[in-house]
Design an enzyme around this catalytic site. Structure first.
Site, mmCIF file in Angstrom:
data_model
loop_
_atom_site.group_PDB
_atom_site.id
_atom_site.type_symbol
_atom_site.label_atom_id
_atom_site.label_comp_id
_atom_site.label_asym_id
_atom_site.label_seq_id
_atom_site.Cartn_x
_atom_site.Cartn_y
_atom_site.Cartn_z
ATOM 1 N N TYR A 142 0.819 -1.217 0.000
ATOM 2 C CA TYR A 142 0.000 0.000 0.000
ATOM 3 C C TYR A 142 0.851 1.266 0.000
ATOM 4 O O TYR A 142 0.333 2.368 -0.151
ATOM 5 C CB TYR A 142 -0.957 0.012 1.194
ATOM 6 N N LYS A 192 4.133 -15.223 1.718
ATOM 7 C CA LYS A 192 4.131 -16.112 0.552
ATOM 8 C C LYS A 192 5.581 -16.316 0.118
ATOM 9 O O LYS A 192 5.988 -15.909 -0.984
ATOM 10 C CB LYS A 192 3.296 -15.495 -0.581
ATOM 11 N N ASP A 225 -2.031 -18.021 1.941
ATOM 12 C CA ASP A 225 -3.241 -18.619 1.362
ATOM 13 C C ASP A 225 -3.708 -19.800 2.203
ATOM 14 O O ASP A 225 -4.904 -19.966 2.476
ATOM 15 C CB ASP A 225 -3.028 -19.023 -0.113
ATOM 16 N N ASP A 249 -4.602 -7.178 5.860
ATOM 17 C CA ASP A 249 -5.866 -6.514 5.560
ATOM 18 C C ASP A 249 -6.945 -7.573 5.327
ATOM 19 O O ASP A 249 -8.041 -7.531 5.895
ATOM 20 C CB ASP A 249 -5.661 -5.658 4.295
ATOM 21 N N ASP A 253 -9.825 -9.223 8.268
ATOM 22 C CA ASP A 253 -11.262 -9.122 8.000
ATOM 23 C C ASP A 253 -11.913 -10.505 8.060
ATOM 24 O O ASP A 253 -13.012 -10.670 8.584
ATOM 25 C CB ASP A 253 -11.519 -8.515 6.618
#
Ligand code: NAD
Length: 368
Positions: A142, A192, A225, A249, A253
């Site tokens: 970001y 990852k 993942d 992020d 959530d």
């Protein structure tokens, strides 16, 4: 020690409605627990734009840097949707996070027993759940450069850059290990590393910090993942999860929704320690300004109240008082007292925002 200072930025929409209940709780701690705070108020988001033409006035920013902790309600609303990107209410929030350098975002996902039916997962998978996601908040995709939309070979390309320095990974890893020591002593780091160099570095640095200074904490690594899958398969296997800005992020959530309602979710964003040893800190509910219910006394103040409980624990070292407040919220729910967001289709009558505040205050009184 001086009276600790709090800057309250209630913001927009339901922000001021839920913050009014938090202020009653703050007053209670001053009156009944000899835990007074020096509280000041200011504007952020659309409210600041209306007053000053900017979503965060420089004076407010300066105040935020000086106080012991900032409590924020929510920002945003349809009235501001068409503003230039630089003037949007959310920019006020981003400026606070950036200039206070709040690099560790703590998002607990805790399932109150009385609300286990609200989860989309089976009750036995979520009941008793208590995990903490630590998301890196000031770097990564970001913020990385280069970023933008460019033209290459006659077509547009959108570019964002995933970039982490060793020190950025080091400091957020330390936050996670420190937290784990105050909880169940387990950290799972997610990245990852199988396909991203930034992930390889992330894993190396987390491993090195662990070996050097936190060998007593149990550390595991997981590809993000798989982490997402494990969060919905068996979330209780985790204690503290530490991850980068982008994965955090999404994963936070996902974890949050295991617990059912936005109206219940607090968060803390912490930075480096200040001179007095307290971390730079901002506490806020996860939910937004909820324009659909603004002004109707329907908002659930619990997320904002539980954010103040996090402030008691992480800024003011008042873990017992934080637990007192969390238990009060839990007791209210156990008695079936609910705001509209927590009513089952066949449920009884929902209480208003201030009635929820009344009920929590009554439980606090009963705890003495
Ligand atoms: P939202 O979180 O405001 O609302 C989503 C849904 O949850 C709505 O139906 C709302 O009524 C409900 N809800 C949220 N909080 C609740 C509470 N405390 N009690 C009861 N119900 C609650 O998200 P949105 O609708 O996507 O966004 C509305 C505005 O808020 C937008 O302008 C958005 O940009 C902004 N926003 C701000 C923040 C923040 O300030 N941190 C976070 C998310 C969204």
């Amino acid at each position: 020690m001086n009276t600790p200072s709090l800057l309250v930025l209630a913001g927009d929409g339901i922000g001021p409605e839920v913050m009014a209940e938090v202020k009653r709780i703050i007053t209670w701690f001053g009156d009944k627990r000899d835990l007074a705070f020096d509280v000041s108020d200011d504007l952020v988001g659309g409210a600041a734009y209306d007053a000053h033409g900017t979503p965060l006035h420089d004076d407010t920013m300066a105040k935020a840097q000086e106080v012991d902790a900032v409590l924020l309600g929510a920002v945003g609303g349809p009235a501001y949707d068409d503003l230039d990107f630089s003037l949007k209410p959310e920019r006020g929030l981003l400026r606070l996070r950036k200039e206070m350098d709040l690099f560790a975002n703590l998002r607990p996902a805790q399932c109150f027993d009385a609300l286990a039916d609200f989860s989309s997962l089976k009750k036995d998978i979520v009941s008793g759940l208590d995990i903490m996601i630590v998301r890196e908040l000031t770097s990564g995709s970001y913020f990385g450069e280069p970023r933008g939309i460019f033209v290459e070979n006659g077509e547009r390309v959108g570019i964002n850059t995933q970039r982490y320095t060793e020190s950025e990974i080091d400091r957020v890893a330390r936050s996670a290990f420190e937290l784990a020591r105050r909880r169940n002593n387990k950290v799972c780091s997610m990245e990852k590393a199988n396909v991203m160099e930034s992930g390889v570095l992330w894993r190396e640095v987390v491993t090195a910090v662990h070996a050097a200074d936190y060998p007593d904490v149990e550390l595991s690594h997981m590809y993000a993942d798989n982490g997402a899958m494990q969060l919905v398969r068996n979330p209780k296997q985790f204690d503290v999860i530490v991850t980068d800005n982008l994965f955090g992020d999404i994963l936070s959530d996902c974890a949050a929704m295991l617990t059912g309602s936005l109206g219940m979710l607090p968060s803390a964003s912490l930075g480096a320690p200040m001179e007095n040893g307290r971390p730079k800190a901002m506490y806020e509910p996860v939910h937004g300004s909820a324009p659909d219910i603004t002004g109707q006394s329907k908002a659930n103040p619990s997320a904002c109240i539980l954010s103040f409980a996090m402030a008691l624990r992480y800024s003011f070292d008042q873990g017992d008082e934080a637990a007192r407040l969390e238990n009060a919220v839990q007791s209210v729910l156990a008695k079936g007292i609910r705001t509209a967001d927590l009513m089952q289709a066949d449920g009884g009558k929902a209480v208003s925002t201030s009635e929820m505040g009344d009920a929590i205050l009554a439980e606090l009184d009963a705890s003495l």
